[in-house]
Design a protein around this motif. Structure first.
Motif, PDB file in Angstrom:
ATOM      1  N   LEU A  10       0.819  -1.212   0.000  1.00 51.56           N
ATOM      2  CA  LEU A  10       0.000   0.000   0.000  1.00 51.56           C
ATOM      3  C   LEU A  10       0.853   1.263   0.000  1.00 51.56           C
ATOM      4  O   LEU A  10       0.471   2.276  -0.595  1.00 51.56           O
ATOM      5  N   ALA A  11       2.003   1.212   0.653  1.00 53.01           N
ATOM      6  CA  ALA A  11       2.904   2.372   0.656  1.00 53.01           C
ATOM      7  C   ALA A  11       3.437   2.644  -0.749  1.00 53.01           C
ATOM      8  O   ALA A  11       3.627   3.807  -1.136  1.00 53.01           O
ATOM      9  N   ARG A  12       3.681   1.576  -1.508  1.00 52.96           N
ATOM     10  CA  ARG A  12       4.102   1.758  -2.908  1.00 52.96           C
ATOM     11  C   ARG A  12       2.949   2.295  -3.747  1.00 52.96           C
ATOM     12  O   ARG A  12       3.149   3.124  -4.642  1.00 52.96           O
ATOM     13  N   LEU A  13       1.760   1.809  -3.465  1.00 50.20           N
ATOM     14  CA  LEU A  13       0.588   2.204  -4.243  1.00 50.20           C
ATOM     15  C   LEU A  13       0.245   3.673  -4.029  1.00 50.20           C
ATOM     16  O   LEU A  13      -0.078   4.394  -4.985  1.00 50.20           O
ATOM     17  N   ASN A  14       0.298   4.122  -2.779  1.00 45.66           N
ATOM     18  CA  ASN A  14      -0.017   5.518  -2.479  1.00 45.66           C
ATOM     19  C   ASN A  14       0.786   5.968  -1.264  1.00 45.66           C
ATOM     20  O   ASN A  14       0.363   5.791  -0.116  1.00 45.66           O
ATOM     21  N   PRO A  15       1.945   6.560  -1.485  1.00 47.33           N
ATOM     22  CA  PRO A  15       2.806   6.963  -0.366  1.00 47.33           C
ATOM     23  C   PRO A  15       2.274   8.148   0.432  1.00 47.33           C
ATOM     24  O   PRO A  15       2.835   8.488   1.470  1.00 47.33           O
ATOM     25  N   ASP A  16       1.188   8.760  -0.020  1.00 47.51           N
ATOM     26  CA  ASP A  16       0.671   9.950   0.660  1.00 47.51           C
ATOM     27  C   ASP A  16      -0.244   9.631   1.838  1.00 47.51           C
ATOM     28  O   ASP A  16      -0.546  10.522   2.633  1.00 47.51           O
ATOM     29  N   ILE A  17      -0.707   8.389   1.943  1.00 53.07           N
ATOM     30  CA  ILE A  17      -1.642   8.069   3.019  1.00 53.07           C
ATOM     31  C   ILE A  17      -0.884   7.554   4.245  1.00 53.07           C
ATOM     32  O   ILE A  17       0.285   7.186   4.163  1.00 53.07           O
ATOM     33  N   THR A  18      -1.577   7.522   5.379  1.00 55.50           N
ATOM     34  CA  THR A  18      -0.991   7.037   6.627  1.00 55.50           C
ATOM     35  C   THR A  18      -1.467   5.614   6.887  1.00 55.50           C
ATOM     36  O   THR A  18      -2.669   5.331   6.800  1.00 55.50           O
ATOM     37  N   LEU A  19      -0.528   4.729   7.201  1.00 53.38           N
ATOM     38  CA  LEU A  19      -0.845   3.321   7.422  1.00 53.38           C
ATOM     39  C   LEU A  19      -0.466   2.919   8.838  1.00 53.38           C
ATOM     40  O   LEU A  19       0.643   3.202   9.294  1.00 53.38           O
ATOM     41  N   HIS A  20      -1.393   2.284   9.528  1.00 55.32           N
ATOM     42  CA  HIS A  20      -1.143   1.754  10.861  1.00 55.32           C
ATOM     43  C   HIS A  20      -1.329   0.239  10.811  1.00 55.32           C
ATOM     44  O   HIS A  20      -2.273  -0.245  10.174  1.00 55.32           O
ATOM     45  N   THR A  21      -0.471  -0.514  11.457  1.00 48.48           N
ATOM     46  CA  THR A  21      -0.578  -1.968  11.448  1.00 48.48           C
ATOM     47  C   THR A  21      -0.787  -2.501  12.859  1.00 48.48           C
ATOM     48  O   THR A  21      -0.165  -2.039  13.809  1.00 48.48           O
ATOM     49  N   LEU A  22      -1.672  -3.491  12.968  1.00 48.96           N
ATOM     50  CA  LEU A  22      -1.960  -4.164  14.229  1.00 48.96           C
ATOM     51  C   LEU A  22      -1.755  -5.656  14.009  1.00 48.96           C
ATOM     52  O   LEU A  22      -2.647  -6.349  13.521  1.00 48.96           O
TER      53      LEU A  22
END
Length: 249
Positions: free
Chosen positions: A91-103
């Motif tokens: 997802l970071a490659r797909l859209n580096p502008d968004i914020t991702l949190h992992t659980l």
């Protein structure tokens, strides 16, 4: 939005139902995706591409070779890796502008309640009744919209539950008892594109909920027969005696 975002999301902005104001809503939205398998893969990818500002990714499994036939967010290079980390990279490659949190853990009890309460919409992309019932209960408690999907063999299901709205049923109204799933993809198989169809629709319903547009699948159960390419629809009613959302909840 800056010029970069205006270009990236220009095909959304051209839609009168979304426009720049709607895209700005998406950029400030927060969505929880529970399960990063067959359903969660396409759902998370479309939500990321669409510009959902924050995605919270939850799974406690590792990538297995048997997953790769349908779980398109993962690749061969990710075998043995935590699914949340594999998904985060994609997802970071797909859209580096968004914020991702992992659980990377099983969400339970107060931990689950807190995760649900902190988002705008929840996508249940899990594969077991225990998780589905727990997520449903947390959504009812926090009055958060829940987009539920399921697939097996050539059959798919989609439903939207909107706690807090009059007469809206919950997942427990649809399935009164928990028990164990008698069938699973691991035991019975699933055709590869089917999770993509249902997962993509979960993303679509989530976006409609966030934008307040169109008619969602709230109060309906959509059943998809992939072999015959047929959709059926069932109206769902709230059970006044439901132990989760009924009187005395």
């Amino acid at each position: 939005m800056d010029d970069h975002q205006l270009l990236r999301y220009s095909r959304h902005i051209l839609l009168p139902q979304i426009d720049a104001g709607g895209q700005d809503k998406l950029l400030h939205a927060r969505v929880l995706v529970i399960g990063l398998g067959g359903l969660g893969s396409p759902a998370a990818m479309y939500l990321a591409a669409a510009g959902i500002g924050e995605l919270v990714l939850n799974d406690y499994d590792r990538v297995d070779l048997s997953n790769l036939q349908r779980q398109i967010i993962h690749g061969t290079d990710n075998l043995g890796e935590a699914k949340v980390e594999s998904a985060r990279k994609t997802l970071a490659r797909l859209n580096p502008d968004i914020t991702l949190h992992t659980l990377d853990r099983r969400l339970e009890g107060a931990d689950l309640d807190a995760a649900v309460a902190a988002v705008d919409v929840v996508l249940d992309c899990s594969d077991n009744f225990a998780t589905r019932f727990a997520v449903n209960a947390a959504c009812v408690k926090a009055r958060k919209p829940l987009v539920s999907g399921a697939v097996i063999r050539f059959e798919g299901q989609l439903a939207v539950f909107t706690p807090g709205q009059p007469d809206s049923p919950c997942y427990n109204c649809l399935y009164p008892t928990q028990g164990e799933l008698p069938e699973s993809c691991a035991r019975n198989g699933v055709i590869a594109p089917l999770p993509g169809i249902v997962g993509g629709m979960q993303a679509l319903e989530a976006m409609k909920l966030l934008l307040g547009i169109g008619e969602t699948a709230s109060g309906r159960l959509l059943l998809f027969d992939a072999l015959n390419l047929e959709w059926r629809q069932m109206k769902l009613r709230r059970n006044p005696h439901c132990p989760t959302c009924g009187v005395g909840e």
